[in-house]
Design a protein around this motif. Sequence first.
Motif, short mmCIF file in Angstrom:
data_model
loop_
_atom_site.label_atom_id
_atom_site.label_comp_id
_atom_site.label_asym_id
_atom_site.label_seq_id
_atom_site.Cartn_x
_atom_site.Cartn_y
_atom_site.Cartn_z
N ALA A 104 -3.89 2.37 6.27
CA ALA A 104 -4.80 1.56 7.07
C ALA A 104 -6.09 1.26 6.31
O ALA A 104 -6.56 0.12 6.29
CB ALA A 104 -5.10 2.28 8.38
N ARG A 105 -6.63 2.30 5.68
CA ARG A 105 -7.87 2.10 4.93
C ARG A 105 -7.67 1.12 3.79
O ARG A 105 -8.51 0.25 3.54
CB ARG A 105 -8.38 3.45 4.39
CG ARG A 105 -9.29 4.18 5.36
CD ARG A 105 -9.97 5.37 4.68
NE ARG A 105 -9.01 6.37 4.22
CZ ARG A 105 -8.59 7.40 4.95
NH1 ARG A 105 -9.05 7.56 6.17
NH2 ARG A 105 -7.72 8.27 4.45
N GLN A 106 -6.55 1.24 3.07
CA GLN A 106 -6.31 0.33 1.94
C GLN A 106 -6.14 -1.11 2.39
O GLN A 106 -6.62 -2.04 1.74
CB GLN A 106 -5.05 0.77 1.18
CG GLN A 106 -5.31 1.88 0.18
CD GLN A 106 -4.19 1.97 -0.85
OE1 GLN A 106 -3.43 1.04 -1.07
NE2 GLN A 106 -4.11 3.13 -1.50
N LYS A 143 -6.46 -0.85 11.27
CA LYS A 143 -6.48 0.48 11.87
C LYS A 143 -5.07 1.07 11.95
O LYS A 143 -4.08 0.33 11.91
CB LYS A 143 -7.11 0.42 13.27
CG LYS A 143 -8.56 -0.03 13.26
CD LYS A 143 -9.45 0.99 12.56
CE LYS A 143 -10.89 0.48 12.50
NZ LYS A 143 -11.78 1.42 11.80
N LYS A 144 -5.05 2.36 12.13
CA LYS A 144 -3.79 3.10 12.13
C LYS A 144 -2.73 2.53 13.08
O LYS A 144 -1.58 2.34 12.67
CB LYS A 144 -4.08 4.57 12.49
CG LYS A 144 -3.36 5.53 11.63
CD LYS A 144 -3.59 7.01 11.91
CE LYS A 144 -4.58 7.39 12.96
NZ LYS A 144 -4.53 8.87 13.22
N SER A 178 -0.75 9.33 4.41
CA SER A 178 -0.67 9.16 5.86
C SER A 178 -0.84 7.70 6.26
O SER A 178 -1.27 6.87 5.45
CB SER A 178 -1.74 9.99 6.55
OG SER A 178 -3.01 9.42 6.32
N TYR A 179 -0.52 7.41 7.49
CA TYR A 179 -0.75 6.07 8.02
C TYR A 179 -2.22 5.66 7.88
O TYR A 179 -2.51 4.49 7.69
CB TYR A 179 -0.34 6.02 9.50
CG TYR A 179 1.08 5.54 9.71
CD1 TYR A 179 2.12 5.98 8.89
CD2 TYR A 179 1.40 4.62 10.71
CE1 TYR A 179 3.41 5.53 9.07
CE2 TYR A 179 2.69 4.17 10.90
CZ TYR A 179 3.69 4.63 10.08
OH TYR A 179 4.97 4.17 10.27
N ASP A 180 -3.10 6.62 7.98
CA ASP A 180 -4.52 6.31 7.86
C ASP A 180 -4.88 5.89 6.43
O ASP A 180 -5.74 5.04 6.23
CB ASP A 180 -5.36 7.51 8.29
CG ASP A 180 -6.59 7.08 9.08
OD1 ASP A 180 -6.53 6.03 9.75
OD2 ASP A 180 -7.61 7.80 9.03
N ASP A 181 -4.22 6.49 5.45
CA ASP A 181 -4.44 6.08 4.07
C ASP A 181 -4.06 4.61 3.87
O ASP A 181 -4.77 3.85 3.23
CB ASP A 181 -3.61 6.96 3.11
CG ASP A 181 -4.06 8.42 3.12
OD1 ASP A 181 -5.28 8.65 3.26
OD2 ASP A 181 -3.21 9.30 2.99
N GLY A 233 -7.16 -2.37 5.26
CA GLY A 233 -8.32 -2.87 5.99
C GLY A 233 -8.04 -3.09 7.47
O GLY A 233 -8.69 -3.92 8.10
N ALA A 243 0.83 -1.20 0.00
CA ALA A 243 0.00 0.00 0.00
C ALA A 243 0.87 1.25 0.00
O ALA A 243 0.61 2.21 -0.74
CB ALA A 243 -0.93 -0.01 1.22
#
Lengths: 194, 194
Positions: A36-38, A42-43, A31-34, A40, A17
């Motif tokens: 995480a979302r890809q 959490k951050k 970001s780490y959140d991007d 599946g 990712a």
Amino acid sequence: MKHFSEITPAAEKVLDAAEGLVQRFGYNGFSYDDIARQVGIKKPSIHHHFATKAQLVATMAQRFAQRFFDALDGIEQTHTGGPARLQAYAALFEQTYAQDRRLCVCGILGTEAEDLPPPVGDEVQAFFNRNLAWLAHVISTGHTGKKPLARDEAQRRAMLFLCALEGAMMVGRGLRSDSGPQTVTQGLMGYLLA
Amino acid sequence: MKHFSEITPAAEKVLDAAEGLVQRFGYNGFSYDDIARQVGIKKPSIHHHFATKAQLVATMAQRFAQRFFDALDGIEQTHTGGPARLQAYAALFEQTYAQDRRLCVCGILGTEAEDLPPPVGDEVQAFFNRNLAWLAHVISTGHTGKKPLARDEAQRRAMLFLCALEGAMMVGRGLRSDSGPQTVTQGLMGYLLA
DNA sequence: GTCTATATAAAGATAGAC
DNA sequence: GTCTATCTTTATATAGAC
């Protein structure tokens, strides 16, 4: 820094990712959140695998470089002669750009060099140096002139080829064009080996 | 969007700072606070001149492009012949990189294209298109061959030259080298006009 | 290996006084 | 044209339970 060879399947997905995100948005563009979302998850799970963003991207760049160098080895084994090898080299850039206009990982990181954590900058610098050495070797042994190519002339041509390919991805994006590296290889190949 | 021609001296200083910051760190690599510190004012004062970051950078890119095109006009007036004009063109890139390895504003923004506010992306695209048109014209009229250059051949060479120069800045940075565009012009010039 | 909850800092942006 | 104060969101990162 953790080496990419001792990495679990879960961490591998994180690297995958991160690689795509860097190629599309650069080091400061995700970001780490991007991730995480890809992936599946959490951050904080990302931090479990890679304590900091710098370590994550450094590991990713290392893996990218290793794969690229492996591809260069493959080219030397499966292709004979300067033209075929340079063409195969250019195809590596082409294939990358063909995926949603992704850039070379080290190319886009190179533009951000002044802002990069030192370990990441080291990977980028090593990537370019090794590419130039490989290209200079292929150009030097593959050229068709009567006299052998001078060492610094081979290096100049290697630099030109690398810059043209990296620049074509950069300019292609700015032009919002699907044509990237391919626009620049035509004609250049003959010049490099003449 | 505010046009850069109707801009106060205070706003001009903001644009100057933004230009340098973009060239070094890219769109996502600097903040209003970075500008504020450089100019010696506070963050909200920047918003007084430019409501959003997108507007600020779009105006800055517009000003950069206008100045660049003015320089191209100057080259045509002060230089005669293809080689001299291409050399002068390359010198524009050289001079930029010589300032702390700064990149072309539209070059670095081009790598971030997918992430850019549309008005900024429009400026970048227009910049490259106009550069290619200018280069194709110079190459077409300046070449030394017996037959006139085909239109698409001139355009291919223009693309190669632009990509090589932009790419040389990118790669030069990644290599942590003070040598940028200059490493790539040698030899290429002869090829372009042959 | 993943989660919830949280700390801390920085980002872009606005309100309103001087 | 510039300021202080503040809002809101997002960033990297940590603590500690499951």
